[in-house]
Design an enzyme around this catalytic site. Sequence first.
Site, PDB file in Angstrom:
ATOM      1  N   GLY A  13     -49.918  85.761   5.543  1.00  0.00           N
ATOM      2  CA  GLY A  13     -48.633  85.601   4.885  1.00  0.00           C
ATOM      3  C   GLY A  13     -47.530  85.601   5.923  1.00  0.00           C
ATOM      4  O   GLY A  13     -47.771  85.860   7.104  1.00  0.00           O
ATOM      5  N   SER A  17     -44.046  89.743   3.943  1.00  0.00           N
ATOM      6  CA  SER A  17     -44.509  89.176   2.672  1.00  0.00           C
ATOM      7  C   SER A  17     -45.239  90.190   1.801  1.00  0.00           C
ATOM      8  O   SER A  17     -45.461  89.941   0.628  1.00  0.00           O
ATOM      9  CB  SER A  17     -45.441  87.993   2.943  1.00  0.00           C
ATOM     10  N   THR A  39     -52.656  96.892  16.502  1.00  0.00           N
ATOM     11  CA  THR A  39     -52.488  96.051  17.682  1.00  0.00           C
ATOM     12  C   THR A  39     -51.055  96.050  18.204  1.00  0.00           C
ATOM     13  O   THR A  39     -50.788  95.456  19.240  1.00  0.00           O
ATOM     14  CB  THR A  39     -52.923  94.602  17.376  1.00  0.00           C
ATOM     15  N   HIS A  54     -45.069 101.850   8.670  1.00  0.00           N
ATOM     16  CA  HIS A  54     -46.455 101.527   8.300  1.00  0.00           C
ATOM     17  C   HIS A  54     -47.289 102.812   8.194  1.00  0.00           C
ATOM     18  O   HIS A  54     -48.060 102.971   7.252  1.00  0.00           O
ATOM     19  CB  HIS A  54     -47.073 100.583   9.335  1.00  0.00           C
TER      20      HIS A  54
END
Length: 180
Positions: A13, A17, A39, A54
């Site tokens: 996406g 998104s 990463t 996150h």
Amino acid sequence: MSLTLPPLALIVGAANSGKSAYAERLAEATGRPMTYIATAQAFDDEMRAKIAAHRARRGDGWTTVEAPLNLASALDDAQSDHVVLVDCMTLWLSNHLLSETAIEAEQARVLDSLASCAAPVVVVSNEVGAGVVPENALARRFRAAQGGLNQAVAARADLVVTVIAGLPLALKGALPQGVA
């Protein structure tokens, strides 16, 4: 009841998104122990804040493995009873392009490791082909490399989902039931 994922799922996406959140929900729905292969590299305050957001969204229950460059080894080390979430291939590719490593060889290693990983893997990646043609050579090289990497992973995946405005749409395979 726990969700059974195929050996390889790709979630693509645009930026912001909802693809990472959807991938996390897929992994959580399996009921397996969860390994998050990160990463990203935090080179500035903006990226540090994004990484923190996150982590906060994921909460407890995740084992995090930092692999900004050595993704193949992290996949090779995955435990078979876990589900692995790679977030994201776009940053991994950027890291290698900026490090001027042999990206073709690294990509081949990662594709081999995805195919042989002992655990089911959910890969998150950005779709970059719908934007404007970049004005500089490095950005055009990145766009071409990202498109090729996404196509290579999608060809191997049993499930490919695009996420637009937080809504998943199956491109290959069927959306798992009960995961919105």
